[in-house]
Every structure is written in structure tokens, then in C-alpha cells.
Design a protein around this motif. Sequence first.
Motif, PDB file in Angstrom:
ATOM      1  N   ALA A   1       0.825  -1.214   0.000  1.00 54.26           N
ATOM      2  CA  ALA A   1       0.000   0.000   0.000  1.00 54.26           C
ATOM      3  C   ALA A   1       0.859   1.264   0.000  1.00 54.26           C
ATOM      4  O   ALA A   1       0.489   2.269  -0.610  1.00 54.26           O
ATOM      5  N   LEU A   2       2.006   1.207   0.653  1.00 54.16           N
ATOM      6  CA  LEU A   2       2.913   2.359   0.709  1.00 54.16           C
ATOM      7  C   LEU A   2       3.794   2.475  -0.532  1.00 54.16           C
ATOM      8  O   LEU A   2       4.489   3.474  -0.699  1.00 54.16           O
ATOM      9  N   GLY A   3       3.811   1.427  -1.357  1.00 56.64           N
ATOM     10  CA  GLY A   3       4.756   1.391  -2.463  1.00 56.64           C
ATOM     11  C   GLY A   3       6.162   1.079  -1.989  1.00 56.64           C
ATOM     12  O   GLY A   3       7.148   1.388  -2.659  1.00 56.64           O
ATOM     13  N   LYS A   4       6.257   0.470  -0.798  1.00 58.32           N
ATOM     14  CA  LYS A   4       7.545   0.133  -0.188  1.00 58.32           C
ATOM     15  C   LYS A   4       8.008  -1.225  -0.739  1.00 58.32           C
ATOM     16  O   LYS A   4       7.278  -2.205  -0.671  1.00 58.32           O
ATOM     17  N   PRO A   5       9.208  -1.311  -1.313  1.00 55.91           N
ATOM     18  CA  PRO A   5       9.673  -2.596  -1.822  1.00 55.91           C
ATOM     19  C   PRO A   5       9.834  -3.622  -0.695  1.00 55.91           C
ATOM     20  O   PRO A   5      10.250  -3.273   0.413  1.00 55.91           O
ATOM     21  N   TYR A   6       9.484  -4.860  -1.014  1.00 60.72           N
ATOM     22  CA  TYR A   6       9.715  -5.932  -0.052  1.00 60.72           C
ATOM     23  C   TYR A   6      10.094  -7.214  -0.758  1.00 60.72           C
ATOM     24  O   TYR A   6       9.783  -7.418  -1.924  1.00 60.72           O
ATOM     25  N   ILE A   7      10.822  -8.029  -0.014  1.00 54.65           N
ATOM     26  CA  ILE A   7      11.262  -9.352  -0.471  1.00 54.65           C
ATOM     27  C   ILE A   7      10.626 -10.370   0.451  1.00 54.65           C
ATOM     28  O   ILE A   7      10.722 -10.244   1.670  1.00 54.65           O
ATOM     29  N   THR A   8       9.977 -11.380  -0.121  1.00 51.28           N
ATOM     30  CA  THR A   8       9.451 -12.454   0.711  1.00 51.28           C
ATOM     31  C   THR A   8      10.505 -13.544   0.836  1.00 51.28           C
ATOM     32  O   THR A   8      11.333 -13.748  -0.054  1.00 51.28           O
ATOM     33  N   LEU A   9      10.462 -14.230   1.966  1.00 52.57           N
ATOM     34  CA  LEU A   9      11.397 -15.309   2.267  1.00 52.57           C
ATOM     35  C   LEU A   9      10.577 -16.475   2.800  1.00 52.57           C
ATOM     36  O   LEU A   9      10.006 -16.382   3.891  1.00 52.57           O
ATOM     37  N   HIS A  10      10.468 -17.539   1.995  1.00 53.17           N
ATOM     38  CA  HIS A  10       9.713 -18.725   2.423  1.00 53.17           C
ATOM     39  C   HIS A  10      10.036 -19.912   1.533  1.00 53.17           C
ATOM     40  O   HIS A  10      10.573 -19.767   0.438  1.00 53.17           O
ATOM     41  N   ASP A  11       9.678 -21.086   2.040  1.00 53.29           N
ATOM     42  CA  ASP A  11       9.896 -22.328   1.302  1.00 53.29           C
ATOM     43  C   ASP A  11       8.929 -22.451   0.133  1.00 53.29           C
ATOM     44  O   ASP A  11       7.866 -21.819   0.104  1.00 53.29           O
ATOM     45  N   GLU A  12       9.282 -23.321  -0.807  1.00 58.92           N
ATOM     46  CA  GLU A  12       8.435 -23.558  -1.976  1.00 58.92           C
ATOM     47  C   GLU A  12       7.058 -24.083  -1.605  1.00 58.92           C
ATOM     48  O   GLU A  12       6.093 -23.866  -2.343  1.00 58.92           O
ATOM     49  N   ALA A  13       6.936 -24.754  -0.472  1.00 59.10           N
ATOM     50  CA  ALA A  13       5.648 -25.307  -0.060  1.00 59.10           C
ATOM     51  C   ALA A  13       4.597 -24.221   0.156  1.00 59.10           C
ATOM     52  O   ALA A  13       3.400 -24.512   0.151  1.00 59.10           O
ATOM     53  N   LEU A  14       5.020 -22.985   0.317  1.00 56.57           N
ATOM     54  CA  LEU A  14       4.091 -21.886   0.570  1.00 56.57           C
ATOM     55  C   LEU A  14       3.807 -21.028  -0.669  1.00 56.57           C
ATOM     56  O   LEU A  14       3.169 -19.985  -0.561  1.00 56.57           O
ATOM     57  N   ILE A  15       4.257 -21.465  -1.829  1.00 56.08           N
ATOM     58  CA  ILE A  15       4.048 -20.676  -3.048  1.00 56.08           C
ATOM     59  C   ILE A  15       2.559 -20.400  -3.267  1.00 56.08           C
ATOM     60  O   ILE A  15       2.168 -19.257  -3.491  1.00 56.08           O
ATOM     61  N   HIS A  16       1.737 -21.427  -3.212  1.00 56.05           N
ATOM     62  CA  HIS A  16       0.313 -21.228  -3.501  1.00 56.05           C
ATOM     63  C   HIS A  16      -0.386 -20.339  -2.462  1.00 56.05           C
ATOM     64  O   HIS A  16      -1.050 -19.368  -2.849  1.00 56.05           O
ATOM     65  N   PRO A  17      -0.252 -20.621  -1.152  1.00 53.96           N
ATOM     66  CA  PRO A  17      -0.968 -19.764  -0.208  1.00 53.96           C
ATOM     67  C   PRO A  17      -0.481 -18.317  -0.182  1.00 53.96           C
ATOM     68  O   PRO A  17      -1.214 -17.427   0.237  1.00 53.96           O
ATOM     69  N   LEU A  18       0.741 -18.072  -0.655  1.00 57.64           N
ATOM     70  CA  LEU A  18       1.285 -16.709  -0.627  1.00 57.64           C
ATOM     71  C   LEU A  18       1.348 -16.072  -2.013  1.00 57.64           C
ATOM     72  O   LEU A  18       2.040 -15.073  -2.205  1.00 57.64           O
ATOM     73  N   LYS A  19       0.594 -16.599  -2.955  1.00 54.06           N
ATOM     74  CA  LYS A  19       0.719 -16.104  -4.333  1.00 54.06           C
ATOM     75  C   LYS A  19       0.421 -14.613  -4.465  1.00 54.06           C
ATOM     76  O   LYS A  19       1.087 -13.911  -5.223  1.00 54.06           O
ATOM     77  N   GLU A  20      -0.557 -14.105  -3.732  1.00 52.85           N
ATOM     78  CA  GLU A  20      -0.851 -12.677  -3.803  1.00 52.85           C
ATOM     79  C   GLU A  20       0.235 -11.854  -3.120  1.00 52.85           C
ATOM     80  O   GLU A  20       0.604 -10.781  -3.596  1.00 52.85           O
ATOM     81  N   VAL A  21       0.729 -12.340  -2.004  1.00 49.18           N
ATOM     82  CA  VAL A  21       1.801 -11.640  -1.289  1.00 49.18           C
ATOM     83  C   VAL A  21       3.059 -11.609  -2.155  1.00 49.18           C
ATOM     84  O   VAL A  21       3.689 -10.563  -2.315  1.00 49.18           O
ATOM     85  N   ASP A  22       3.410 -12.756  -2.747  1.00 39.74           N
ATOM     86  CA  ASP A  22       4.577 -12.810  -3.634  1.00 39.74           C
ATOM     87  C   ASP A  22       4.362 -11.998  -4.903  1.00 39.74           C
ATOM     88  O   ASP A  22       5.309 -11.441  -5.460  1.00 39.74           O
ATOM     89  N   GLY A  23       3.104 -11.911  -5.348  1.00 42.19           N
ATOM     90  CA  GLY A  23       2.810 -11.170  -6.562  1.00 42.19           C
ATOM     91  C   GLY A  23       3.130  -9.693  -6.455  1.00 42.19           C
ATOM     92  O   GLY A  23       3.422  -9.041  -7.457  1.00 42.19           O
ATOM     93  N   SER A  24       3.081  -9.131  -5.261  1.00 47.92           N
ATOM     94  CA  SER A  24       3.415  -7.719  -5.063  1.00 47.92           C
ATOM     95  C   SER A  24       4.854  -7.517  -4.613  1.00 47.92           C
ATOM     96  O   SER A  24       5.338  -6.387  -4.578  1.00 47.92           O
ATOM     97  N   ALA A  25       5.541  -8.601  -4.256  1.00 55.63           N
ATOM     98  CA  ALA A  25       6.934  -8.507  -3.797  1.00 55.63           C
ATOM     99  C   ALA A  25       7.856  -8.211  -4.974  1.00 55.63           C
ATOM    100  O   ALA A  25       7.557  -8.567  -6.120  1.00 55.63           O
ATOM    101  N   GLN A  26       8.984  -7.583  -4.684  1.00 58.34           N
ATOM    102  CA  GLN A  26       9.983  -7.344  -5.722  1.00 58.34           C
ATOM    103  C   GLN A  26      10.884  -8.548  -5.919  1.00 58.34           C
ATOM    104  O   GLN A  26      11.555  -8.657  -6.944  1.00 58.34           O
ATOM    105  N   ALA A  27      10.898  -9.461  -4.948  1.00 63.59           N
ATOM    106  CA  ALA A  27      11.690 -10.683  -5.067  1.00 63.59           C
ATOM    107  C   ALA A  27      11.162 -11.715  -4.076  1.00 63.59           C
ATOM    108  O   ALA A  27      10.554 -11.354  -3.065  1.00 63.59           O
TER     109      ALA A  27
END
Length: 149
Positions: free
Chosen positions: A102-128
Motif C-alpha cells: 500500500a505504501l509502495g515500499k519494496p519488499y522481499i518475501t522469504l519462504h519455502d516452496e511449499a508456501l508458493i500457492h498460499p502466498l501467491k498474492e503476497v509474492d505477486g506484489s513482492a519485488q523478489a
Amino acid sequence: MAFRVYLSGEIHTDWRKQIIDGCKAANLDIQFSSAVTNHAASDAAGDCLSEESNGFWRDHKSAKVNAIRTKTLIEKSDVAIIRFGEQYKQWNAAFDAGYCAALGKPYITLHDEALIHPLKEVDGSAQAWATKPEQVVEVLTYLLSDQLN
């Protein structure tokens, strides 16, 4: 160039230490800040306001007090690293990611591959997205490289 990095999320492993140590070893000019990692202190953050017999209201007050710190540090950061662990659901980390987006603040997510699906929206806005703290250190090393100019 100095960076301010906010570390958000899971508190039960040493991922923060790994990133901080890796950045120190790479001589990166980074100031780190973090969410409260002492679980008991976080839960008791609002206890000074009044006693609560109901756990909901105790948590509610403490969450609001903790949010002062979280919001301030995210706003002051250049980038946030948001860790999702396997053992618990980190709803607070998901909220922090949304706040960064919401702030336009860059962020990087850090998680295992097992969480790709539940975090797809969170990862979709992440820069990495990284799976290991070492990858985060590599990204930060790149961002702070003086050889990019």
C-alpha cells in the motif's frame, strides 16, 4: 549508499541473524530494524494501559501498541524482508506485506516452496522471493554495489 532494512515475520528460527551476519560479512552499510521478536513482551505490550481479564482485549491493546513500532519502522525503511515460516501462520507478516504494498515500499518475501500457492498474492506484489537467507544477502549486496553506476 546506506540502506534501512526492516525484518518482519517468523520469530522461531535464526533467519534474522543469518541475514544480519551475512550483510556484516559482506561489509554492507545496512541499518536493520525488526518487529518485536520477544513473544512474551509482544503479548504484554498493552498491559500498561489497564488489566484485562478477557484475552481478546489484551491482544487487541497489545496489537495496537506493537503497530506503532511496526508502522513507524516500515515507513522509515528502504526495503522490508518478510519471512513466512512453516510452523505457524504469520498473519502479522502478511499484514506487513500488504502495508508495504500500500505504501509502495519494496519488499522481499522469504519462504519455502511449499508456501508458493498460499502466498501467491503476497509474492505477486513482492519485488523478489527468496527461499534462503543467503539469497536475501545476495540481493542486498547487489542493491548496495558501487559497481552499478
